[in-house]
Each structure stands twice: as C-alpha cells, then as structure tokens.
Scaffold this motif. Structure first.
Motif, PDB file in Angstrom:
ATOM      1  N   TYR A  17      19.978  41.103  19.567  1.00  0.00           N
ATOM      2  CA  TYR A  17      19.956  39.692  19.960  1.00  0.00           C
ATOM      3  C   TYR A  17      21.343  39.091  19.761  1.00  0.00           C
ATOM      4  N   THR A  18      21.768  38.324  20.762  1.00  0.00           N
ATOM      5  CA  THR A  18      22.988  37.537  20.627  1.00  0.00           C
ATOM      6  C   THR A  18      22.847  36.291  21.474  1.00  0.00           C
ATOM      7  N   SER A  19      23.523  35.223  21.042  1.00  0.00           N
ATOM      8  CA  SER A  19      23.524  33.967  21.787  1.00  0.00           C
ATOM      9  C   SER A  19      24.921  33.378  21.700  1.00  0.00           C
ATOM     10  N   GLY A  20      25.522  33.114  22.849  1.00  0.00           N
ATOM     11  CA  GLY A  20      26.854  32.531  22.857  1.00  0.00           C
ATOM     12  C   GLY A  20      27.655  33.020  24.041  1.00  0.00           C
ATOM     13  N   MET A  21      28.749  32.311  24.325  1.00  0.00           N
ATOM     14  CA  MET A  21      29.651  32.730  25.390  1.00  0.00           C
ATOM     15  C   MET A  21      31.051  33.020  24.838  1.00  0.00           C
ATOM     16  N   ASP A  22      31.131  33.174  23.518  1.00  0.00           N
ATOM     17  CA  ASP A  22      32.397  33.512  22.882  1.00  0.00           C
ATOM     18  C   ASP A  22      32.644  35.009  23.005  1.00  0.00           C
ATOM     19  N   ASP A  23      33.817  35.448  22.585  1.00  0.00           N
ATOM     20  CA  ASP A  23      34.195  36.853  22.729  1.00  0.00           C
ATOM     21  C   ASP A  23      33.271  37.786  21.958  1.00  0.00           C
ATOM     22  N   ASP A  24      32.839  37.350  20.777  1.00  0.00           N
ATOM     23  CA  ASP A  24      31.969  38.212  19.974  1.00  0.00           C
ATOM     24  C   ASP A  24      30.635  38.462  20.678  1.00  0.00           C
ATOM     25  N   ALA A  25      30.038  37.400  21.239  1.00  0.00           N
ATOM     26  CA  ALA A  25      28.756  37.553  21.929  1.00  0.00           C
ATOM     27  C   ALA A  25      28.908  38.428  23.168  1.00  0.00           C
ATOM     28  N   ILE A  26      29.995  38.226  23.915  1.00  0.00           N
ATOM     29  CA  ILE A  26      30.217  39.037  25.114  1.00  0.00           C
ATOM     30  C   ILE A  26      30.455  40.497  24.735  1.00  0.00           C
ATOM     31  N   ALA A  27      31.213  40.708  23.658  1.00  0.00           N
ATOM     32  CA  ALA A  27      31.462  42.079  23.205  1.00  0.00           C
ATOM     33  C   ALA A  27      30.159  42.753  22.781  1.00  0.00           C
ATOM     34  N   TYR A  28      29.281  41.996  22.147  1.00  0.00           N
ATOM     35  CA  TYR A  28      27.983  42.531  21.729  1.00  0.00           C
ATOM     36  C   TYR A  28      27.167  42.957  22.949  1.00  0.00           C
ATOM     37  N   ALA A  29      27.182  42.101  23.999  1.00  0.00           N
ATOM     38  CA  ALA A  29      26.447  42.431  25.217  1.00  0.00           C
ATOM     39  C   ALA A  29      27.038  43.662  25.894  1.00  0.00           C
ATOM     40  N   ALA A  30      28.376  43.761  25.925  1.00  0.00           N
ATOM     41  CA  ALA A  30      29.012  44.929  26.515  1.00  0.00           C
ATOM     42  C   ALA A  30      28.660  46.200  25.737  1.00  0.00           C
ATOM     43  N   GLU A  31      28.578  46.081  24.413  1.00  0.00           N
ATOM     44  CA  GLU A  31      28.181  47.216  23.592  1.00  0.00           C
ATOM     45  C   GLU A  31      26.742  47.638  23.918  1.00  0.00           C
ATOM     46  N   SER A  32      25.883  46.659  24.220  1.00  0.00           N
ATOM     47  CA  SER A  32      24.508  46.978  24.605  1.00  0.00           C
ATOM     48  C   SER A  32      24.479  47.818  25.875  1.00  0.00           C
ATOM     49  N   VAL A  33      25.358  47.490  26.815  1.00  0.00           N
ATOM     50  CA  VAL A  33      25.414  48.268  28.056  1.00  0.00           C
ATOM     51  C   VAL A  33      25.790  49.714  27.749  1.00  0.00           C
ATOM     52  N   ARG A  34      26.765  49.910  26.869  1.00  0.00           N
ATOM     53  CA  ARG A  34      27.161  51.275  26.503  1.00  0.00           C
ATOM     54  C   ARG A  34      26.020  52.009  25.798  1.00  0.00           C
ATOM     55  N   LYS A  35      25.314  51.307  24.936  1.00  0.00           N
ATOM     56  CA  LYS A  35      24.176  51.919  24.243  1.00  0.00           C
ATOM     57  C   LYS A  35      23.068  52.291  25.228  1.00  0.00           C
ATOM     58  N   LEU A  36      22.847  51.443  26.227  1.00  0.00           N
ATOM     59  CA  LEU A  36      21.828  51.743  27.231  1.00  0.00           C
ATOM     60  C   LEU A  36      22.199  52.999  28.020  1.00  0.00           C
ATOM     61  N   LYS A  37      23.465  53.129  28.363  1.00  0.00           N
ATOM     62  CA  LYS A  37      23.914  54.312  29.088  1.00  0.00           C
ATOM     63  C   LYS A  37      23.699  55.569  28.235  1.00  0.00           C
ATOM     64  N   ALA A  38      24.058  55.480  26.952  1.00  0.00           N
ATOM     65  CA  ALA A  38      23.843  56.619  26.059  1.00  0.00           C
ATOM     66  C   ALA A  38      22.352  56.923  25.910  1.00  0.00           C
ATOM     67  N   GLU A  39      21.529  55.868  25.876  1.00  0.00           N
ATOM     68  CA  GLU A  39      20.088  56.053  25.741  1.00  0.00           C
ATOM     69  C   GLU A  39      19.506  56.744  26.965  1.00  0.00           C
TER      70      GLU A  39
END
Length: 711
Positions: A401-423
């Motif tokens: 879970y993340t909420s925000g449009m700051d760099d940390d929130a966007i980085a978290y979402a991008a990390e989720s994409v990488r995790k999904l690809k690995a999954e």
C-alpha cells in the motif's frame, strides 16, 4: 383500466401496430406476450376478420412480478405525503382557520344578498330609467321586491332561530367532544368558500410529473421522429412496428421489446438516443435503448425511466454488513438504469477506468478493491498515486500500500511493477512442474490458489492515477511500460489482475501498449469524443456509447461499462469512506481468522534481501519446548532477531504460521493454562526437518521418552 391503456389528449392519430397476444402456454403470467401477424387496433382490440386481441385480466402493474413494486410505490407515496403534511400541520391549521373565517364572511354576504334580492333592485332601476313608459313596470317591480324580501326574510329568521335552538339543545345535551369534531368537519367546507379562486387550500406534497406514461402510440411517435426512412415508411403504410412485448413495468420505469424494420439496427437507435429522448419527451438519462443479446441486430429493448436518473437514490454497496466474494467469478460493482445488478469480472481480466476529475472514478475503484478484500484468497496491492487517501481504509488488508504523488510513493509503485514481473516468472516455473490435471486450460484455479505450499494466491493490483507513475521522469518511461505490458499479457492466467484508473487516457499517460491489453473498460464523464474512444475503444462514440454526453457532476457515477462483452450503461454502487472502512474492518477480521494477513497489513517492511524462512526463524527461538504460545514466540523473535522482527505481534505470528500451513490451536506451556500457539512437530513438518534434527545447535529429541515424560 390500466394507465398504460389510456390515450392522452394529444394522441389524436392512432397508429396501427403489430398486435400482441397472450401466451397460451401457461396461465401463470398473463402479462407475457408473443407477436403474430394480425393488425390490431390498439384501442378497440379489433383485429378485423381475426379474433380480437384480449387484454390481460390483471393489469400489468399488478402482475405477479410487479405487484410488489406497485404496492411499494403507492405505500411510499402515501407515507411521504403523510410526513410532508404532518410536519406542516400547524401551518395548515392556521391557513384553514383563516380561510374558514373568510368563508363565513363570504357566505353571510351571499345570504344577505339573497335576502335583499339584489336582482329586483336592478329591475326597478331599469324601469325608472325608461321614464313614463316604464312607470307601471317600476311599480310592479317595487311591489314584487318588497314581497320577495319579506318572504326571504322570514326564511332567514326561521333558519336563524332554528340554528340557535339547535345550538342551545346541543350545548345542553351533547358531550363536549362533539363540538371540536363539528368544527373540524365544518372548517374545510367553510375554508373552501373562503379560499382564493383557483388556488388550493393546501399545496401538494408531490408536483405531478409532466411526463406521459409511455404507450405504444407514444413510443411509435418517438421512433418516428428520428428521421429514419424505413421506420417512417412502415408507419406511413399503416403496418406499424413489431412490438414483441407489451409495454410493462420494469424497475423504476417501463420496458418494451420490439422488432425494427428490416435494415434498421438497435445501434441506429442508440446513435440517436438524444433525439429519441426528445421524441418521447423524456430526460436523456431516462431513455436507454439497447440491443437484445442473442437476437438479430434489429431487435430493440427500450427502457424508459420514470424520472431523471440523477434524482434516483444511489444503490448502496450490497456487502457493507455481510457477505464474501469470489474473484474467480464476479464482484459487486454497479446497477443498470433499470436497477439490474452488474457484477465485475476480475480473474483473467485487466481494467481501465477513466473519468474527468470528480465524476465517480474513485468510487468505482473502491467497489472493486472492496470486492478483492472480501475474498480471503486474494491479495490486494494498492497504489493511490494522488495522495488524497481515498483508498486508505483498505490499507489494513493490503499486502502492499502507498498513497501519494511524491518520489517515494512513485518509487514504491515502480518497485511493485518489478515485483509483479518477478512473480510472473516464479509462477510460470511452478506451472511447468504441475501435472496437467491440476491446471485445466493452463491457468490458475481456486483449488490451486488455496494450496498454501505453492503460494499462488491471486493478486489484485490497483494503480489509481496511473499517469503519475508512467510519466514520472525517473521511475516511469518505456522500461516500466514494457514490464506492465508483460505482466498484463502473461499474468492474467496466473491470477494477477491489474486495474488502471486515470484522468488522462491519452497515449502518453496510458500508452496503447498497456491500455489495449485491458479488456474491461469503464468510462464515466469525459470532456470529448477523443477521450471517450481512448477509454472505451475506437468507434465507441460513433456507435452511440458517448460518455462525453453525460452531465458534469449531475451524472456522477454513471458511465458506459464494457465488461468484456456487451456495452451497457451502469451506475456504480455508492460507497463512501465510512462504509469502505466498515468493509475493510470486516475483511481484516476474516483474513486474521484465515491466517492470510501479510505485508503492509501486518506492518512488515519489505526489502530487496532474499525472503526469510519464517518457520526456520521460529524453530530457532523455539528451543527444546514441545509447544509455545504465539505470544511467547513473538517475544522471543523480538529479543533474538530484533533486526527482522522488532515490531512483530502475536497476531502477526499467528497469521504467518497459518499462511505456512501450521496449525494454530490452544497449546499448553509447562505449568501454564492453554493459549493460542503451535507445536514444534508442526513446524518440523513444514521445514522438512526429521525428528532429532539439530536446530541452532540443539537436537530435536521430541520423540524420546524423556521429553514425553517431561511433557
């Protein structure tokens, strides 16, 4: 007579219609009709040489399937009127009393005018004005006037005396409660005479609608106003339209099924929905033509609402208080204007939801997220990239879970994409090793997902305001788009469901490579045709599916929905933050009981380090004990492995043990009362370690007689 059988004053021309005849196969439903080839007058039922069409004995609104709705409508209307006038009863009492006093004055004036015979004075005046020639007539009129006034005076006097005597007798012998009753009965009569001419004493609680009840004549006239030559020719020749069913009550409106002329399709009517609404004299949001599934293209179902849909109450989400979902089937999502429930398909589908700001996009996302949360077999990943916290109540059941449009929130979402690809890669390897009978059609099943040893739980992933991720200068870009597209293409069979929501559906914010792989689309109010077709697909606007025609703010929550099949207009279930929090709390309790809470919901902080073996870590702190409470395990983990488990709780221990397949039950520590915990043997079975194995320098002697005696 049914209201559907009445003709309005302006329907002076009766258009011959193709008749409808009762279904003779069954007597259960007299309102079912099938078409035939006889031309029947819609008023008289005269079918010429053939037998006349029989109208249903039971009116349509009191049929087996509609009487409850009709009764509820009448009861609701009278209950509303009762409350409306009840609140205003003090005002009504004052108004009636005032008009009653004016009525007494007016009636007294009329009585005096009758007594004095004012018409006689007019005759006398006319005779005097005639001069000598009218002298005789004037004398006669004067004598007649005196005589008439004397007679009427006696009548007035007698009535006055009679009324006075009756009043005195009543005062003497009648009980006191009869006087207020008599006054209450007389007041409305007197008020009627005292009220202004043409003005009601009490205003109506419900303003009568200006809309006519739809009849076949009105519908034919509306379709004839569209300028379609084939329809106009059919009407002009007197053949009429092919009404397959009678006009009948359907939800909060009326429905009718009909065959259009050859060469005219239901899409032709849908494209002219605005003109049809004008021809029917109905609001646009109360006029919904649609194709009939599994029929020829010329079969039309026309639904006409009783009111503007914006004036109808939103339908609340049906699982707020109770109920579960199944992501392998459908989850509650919306209702049609007719009031039919619409389920949202999730498994094997990716979604795109688009809307202008403030038009109900987030409510739709909440409905989908709540549906995922209420299936304990499915994990929920939420990335709310606007920072408004619209989905925050569901954080308590989210793995990520993340909420925000700051760099940390966007980085978290991008990390989720990488995790999904690995999954996706991990699941692909597991599927290669599965026997054929375990994976019918080569995709995930609920039985496979429930097997905790394989960890193939479905994952529902939400990217709200996804444009903030894709357009980010550091974390977005082509590589991320490629990863998303890969997960969409392959992950759908492995239970990975991605839901994109955006205010900007253009090619940069949501590239076609990603957008076109999402088969389920939902488009609420958008500003123009281009945005409409980007969300619903090329040609949607031309086909009549026009979300750009929806009214800003007024039609919030209403949109066109393509649920991987037929396009239809729907209005999402109403789900505010409070109700979402109730659903989330219930979902968390369900997941705790099932032992499937994980990740963010348990306060865990993920890292890029290899995943720890939780069962092995628990065995490390288990020592020589045969069984330990979850409370004790949590305390030992915090003490001996603080870098990994500094904040772990007994609830988290219980949940993770259940997720591994370890039985959590009441166990007894030496000399203490039983509490929730687990046995060492169950942990050894999960890790595969044999009895007598060494764990952290200690030998497992649980099978020895000495340990048994100690226990």
């Amino acid at each position: 007579m049914s209201s559907l059988d009445k003709l309005t004053d302006d329907d002076t021309t009766v258009v011959p219609l193709r008749p409808t005849a009762p279904d003779t196969d069954t007597d259960d439903n007299p309102d079912d009709y099938l078409g035939d080839s006889t031309v029947t007058d819609p008023v008289t039922g005269d079918g010429g040489d053939d037998e006349p069409t029989r109208r249903p004995i039971v009116p349509a609104e009191w049929g087996r399937d509609t009487w409850r709705t009709t009764l509820a409508d009448h009861a609701g209307l009278w209950w509303y009127k009762t409350r409306y006038h009840g609140v205003r009863s003090p005002k009504h009492t004052i108004v009636i009393a005032w008009y009653a006093l004016r009525g007494v004055r007016r009636l007294t004036g009329r009585l005096m005018a009758w007594w004095q015979w004012t018409d006689g004075w007019i005759l006398e005046s006319q005779a005097v004005a005639a001069g000598r020639s009218g002298h005789h007539d004037a004398m006669n009129a004067h004598r007649e006037g005196k005589k008439t006034r004397a007679a009427r005076g006696q009548i007035v006097a007698a009535c006055t005396v009679g009324a006075a005597v009756a009043g005195l007798v009543g005062w003497k012998f009648l009980p006191g409660w009869t006087w207020p009753l008599a006054m209450a009965g007389a007041a409305p009569v007197l008020a009627r005479h005292g009220a202004p001419e043409g003005q009601p004493i009490i205003g109506a609680a419900v303003v009568p609608t200006a809309y006519q009840t739809p009849t076949p004549e009105i519908i034919t006239r509306g379709l004839g106003s569209l300028g379609i030559s084939a329809i106009n020719t059919l009407i002009k020749n007197g053949e009429g339209l092919g009404f397959i069913s009678d006009v009948h009550r359907d939800g909060d409106g009326w429905g009718v099924e009909l065959d259009l002329p050859h060469g005219v399709t239901a899409t032709n009517i849908l494209q002219r929905r605005e003109e049809l609404a004008s021809g029917l004299r109905r609001p646009l949001s109360a006029t919904w033509p649609e194709r009939v599934a599994h029929e020829h293209a010329g079969r039309l179902y026309l639904w006409i609402g009783r009111r503007d849909i914006s004036k109808a109450k939103p339908i609340p989400y049906p699982l707020i208080r109770t109920g579960t979902t199944d992501v392998f089937a459908t989850v509650p999502f919306a209702v049609t204007p007719r009031g039919q429930l619409v389920g949202a398909p999730l498994f094997e589908y990716n979604w795109v939801i688009g809307a202008a700001p403030g038009q109900g996009k987030t409510t739709g996302v909440r409905a989908l997220a709540s549906g995922i949360a209420l299936d304990v077999l499915c994990d929920l990943w939420i990335h709310e990239l606007a920072g408004k916290g619209d989905l925050e109540p569901l954080a308590q059941v989210s793995h990520r879970y993340t909420s925000g449009m700051d760099d940390d929130a966007i980085a978290y979402a991008a990390e989720s994409v990488r995790k999904l690809k690995a999954e996706v890669h991990r699941r692909s390897e597991i599927f290669k090793k599965l026997p054929r009978e375990a994976k019918p059609d080569g995709k995930l099943t609920r039985e496979l997902a429930a097997d905790r040893r394989r960890n193939l739980r479905p994952i529902g992933v939400i990217f709200d305001e996804v444009q903030n991720l894709i357009l980010h200068p550091d974390h977005g870009g082509p590589a991320l788009v490629e990863d998303l597209a890969m997960v969409e293409r392959v992950g759908r069979a492995y239970g990975i469901i991605i839901i994109f929501a955006t205010q900007r559906p253009d090619g940069d914010a949501l590239p076609p490579k990603v957008r076109d792989l999402a088969l389920v689309r939902f488009c609420l109010k958008v500003p123009d045709q281009v945005s409409n077709d980007m969300i619903l697909g090329t040609g949607a606007y031309k086909a009549g599916y026009r979300a750009s025609e929806l009214r800003l703010d007024v039609d919030r929550g209403l949109g066109w929905f393509n649920g991987a099949g037929e396009m239809q207009a729907v209005r999402t279930h109403y789900l505010d933050m409070h109700d979402t929090a109730r659903i989330a709390a219930r979902a968390r309790a369900m997941r705790e009981a099932a032992g499937v809470l994980s990740g963010y919901a348990l306060g865990e902080i993920e890292s890029d380090e290899p995943a720890r073996d939780f069962a092995a870590d628990v065995l490390t702190v288990f020592g020589d004990a045969r069984a330990l409470w979850c409370e004790t395990i949590a305390a030992r983990l915090r003490e001996h492995l603080p870098g990994l488990y500094a904040d772990i709780t007994q609830e988290a221990v219980s949940s993770q043990l259940r997720a591994l397949g370890v039985t959590v039950k009441n166990v007894r520590e030496p000399g203490k009362t039983p509490r929730k915990g687990c046995e060492r043997a169950a942990l050894l079975a999960i890790t595969g370690a044999p009895a007598g194995a060494t764990v952290d320098g200690r030998t497992d002697d649980r099978e020895t007689a000495g340990e048994a005696a100690g226990a």
